[in-house]
Design a protein around this motif. Structure first.
Motif, short mmCIF file in Angstrom:
data_model
loop_
_atom_site.label_atom_id
_atom_site.label_comp_id
_atom_site.label_asym_id
_atom_site.label_seq_id
_atom_site.Cartn_x
_atom_site.Cartn_y
_atom_site.Cartn_z
N THR A 162 34.90 17.61 -10.37
CA THR A 162 36.03 17.21 -11.19
C THR A 162 36.46 18.40 -12.05
O THR A 162 35.64 19.27 -12.38
CB THR A 162 35.65 15.99 -12.06
N ASP A 163 37.74 18.46 -12.37
CA ASP A 163 38.28 19.65 -13.03
C ASP A 163 37.58 19.99 -14.35
O ASP A 163 37.40 21.17 -14.67
CB ASP A 163 39.77 19.46 -13.29
N SER A 164 37.18 18.99 -15.09
CA SER A 164 36.64 19.24 -16.43
C SER A 164 35.29 19.95 -16.42
O SER A 164 34.85 20.45 -17.46
CB SER A 164 36.52 17.93 -17.21
N VAL A 165 34.62 20.01 -15.26
CA VAL A 165 33.30 20.66 -15.22
C VAL A 165 33.29 21.91 -14.36
O VAL A 165 32.25 22.59 -14.28
CB VAL A 165 32.20 19.70 -14.74
N LYS A 166 34.41 22.21 -13.71
CA LYS A 166 34.46 23.41 -12.87
C LYS A 166 34.14 24.65 -13.71
O LYS A 166 34.59 24.76 -14.85
CB LYS A 166 35.83 23.54 -12.22
N ASP A 167 33.40 25.55 -13.15
CA ASP A 167 32.96 26.79 -13.80
C ASP A 167 31.89 26.56 -14.86
O ASP A 167 31.43 27.52 -15.48
CB ASP A 167 34.14 27.54 -14.45
N ARG A 168 31.47 25.31 -15.06
CA ARG A 168 30.38 25.03 -16.01
C ARG A 168 29.19 24.36 -15.32
O ARG A 168 28.03 24.62 -15.67
CB ARG A 168 30.86 24.13 -17.16
N PHE A 169 29.46 23.47 -14.37
CA PHE A 169 28.42 22.72 -13.69
C PHE A 169 28.29 23.21 -12.25
O PHE A 169 29.29 23.59 -11.62
CB PHE A 169 28.74 21.23 -13.65
N THR A 170 27.06 23.17 -11.72
CA THR A 170 26.81 23.53 -10.33
C THR A 170 25.89 22.50 -9.70
O THR A 170 24.80 22.24 -10.22
CB THR A 170 26.17 24.91 -10.22
N ILE A 171 26.34 21.91 -8.58
CA ILE A 171 25.49 20.99 -7.82
C ILE A 171 24.89 21.76 -6.66
O ILE A 171 25.56 22.57 -6.02
CB ILE A 171 26.30 19.76 -7.34
N SER A 172 23.61 21.52 -6.40
CA SER A 172 22.93 22.24 -5.32
C SER A 172 21.78 21.40 -4.79
O SER A 172 21.35 20.44 -5.44
CB SER A 172 22.40 23.58 -5.83
N GLN A 173 21.29 21.77 -3.61
CA GLN A 173 20.17 21.04 -3.05
C GLN A 173 18.97 21.97 -2.89
O GLN A 173 19.12 23.16 -2.60
CB GLN A 173 20.54 20.42 -1.70
N ASP A 174 17.81 21.41 -3.11
CA ASP A 174 16.55 22.13 -2.91
C ASP A 174 15.81 21.41 -1.79
O ASP A 174 15.21 20.36 -1.99
CB ASP A 174 15.73 22.10 -4.21
N ASN A 175 15.89 22.00 -0.60
CA ASN A 175 15.31 21.33 0.58
C ASN A 175 13.79 21.25 0.48
O ASN A 175 13.18 20.30 0.97
CB ASN A 175 15.73 22.07 1.84
N ASP A 176 13.16 22.21 -0.14
CA ASP A 176 11.70 22.19 -0.26
C ASP A 176 11.24 21.04 -1.15
O ASP A 176 10.22 20.39 -0.86
CB ASP A 176 11.19 23.51 -0.83
N LYS A 177 11.97 20.80 -2.22
CA LYS A 177 11.58 19.74 -3.15
C LYS A 177 12.25 18.40 -2.83
O LYS A 177 11.87 17.38 -3.39
CB LYS A 177 11.93 20.15 -4.58
N GLY A 178 13.24 18.43 -1.93
CA GLY A 178 13.94 17.20 -1.61
C GLY A 178 14.79 16.68 -2.75
O GLY A 178 14.90 15.47 -2.98
N THR A 179 15.41 17.58 -3.49
CA THR A 179 16.21 17.19 -4.65
C THR A 179 17.63 17.73 -4.56
O THR A 179 17.91 18.72 -3.88
CB THR A 179 15.58 17.69 -5.95
N VAL A 180 18.52 17.05 -5.26
CA VAL A 180 19.87 17.53 -5.50
C VAL A 180 19.99 17.71 -7.01
O VAL A 180 19.79 16.75 -7.76
CB VAL A 180 20.92 16.55 -4.98
N ASN A 181 20.30 18.91 -7.42
CA ASN A 181 20.27 19.26 -8.84
C ASN A 181 21.67 19.48 -9.39
O ASN A 181 22.59 19.86 -8.66
CB ASN A 181 19.44 20.52 -9.04
N LEU A 182 21.81 19.25 -10.68
CA LEU A 182 23.06 19.52 -11.37
C LEU A 182 22.75 20.43 -12.55
O LEU A 182 22.16 19.99 -13.54
CB LEU A 182 23.72 18.23 -11.86
N GLN A 183 23.11 21.71 -12.40
CA GLN A 183 22.96 22.67 -13.49
C GLN A 183 24.18 22.57 -14.38
O GLN A 183 25.31 22.75 -13.91
CB GLN A 183 22.83 24.09 -12.92
#
Length: 124
Positions: free
Chosen positions: A61-82
């Motif tokens: 969403t526009d309000s979080v672009k350049d501030r938030f990052t979604i990513s996946q960690d296949n080793d841990k089986g997680t999807v993270n939101l920095q």
């Protein structure tokens, strides 16, 4: 399908950072869409970011672009939101959710599998 499970919420001052984690190994293993959503006090639920697990295609969403990052960690089986440079308006309950198949919208109504949510509070 197993429900996603969030962790990592908390309280920070404006300008600070938090990382949220979603245990979602069953969804990462296949071609599914995993997203982060939030619901501020007294407001509706908003799609923050989505990730299509095979190739890592993301949408924000526009309000979080350049501030938030979604990513996946296949080793841990997680999807993270920095979450960086947090603002008081980011205060909300944050949810992880998933649906089978490709991501096509951030609208929460199409997501079937939901976690219980984790509170994020940003003070000014």
């Amino acid at each position: 399908q197993v429900q996603p499970l969030e962790s990592g919420g908390g309280s920070v001052q404006a300008g600070g950072s938090l990382i949220l984690s979603c245990a979602a190994s069953g969804y990462i293993a296949d071609r599914n869409c995993v997203g982060w959503f939030r619901q501020p006090p007294g407001k509706g639920r908003e799609g923050v970011a989505t990730l299509y697990t095979p190739g890592g295609t993301t949408d924000y969403t526009d309000s979080v672009k350049d501030r938030f990052t979604i990513s996946q960690d296949n080793d841990k089986g997680t999807v993270n939101l920095q979450m960086n440079n947090l603002k008081p308006e980011d205060t909300a309950i944050y949810y992880c959710a998933a649906h089978l198949g490709a991501c096509w919208t951030r609208n929460w109504v199409v997501f079937n599998y939901w976690g219980q949510g984790t509170q994020v509070t940003v003070s000014s």
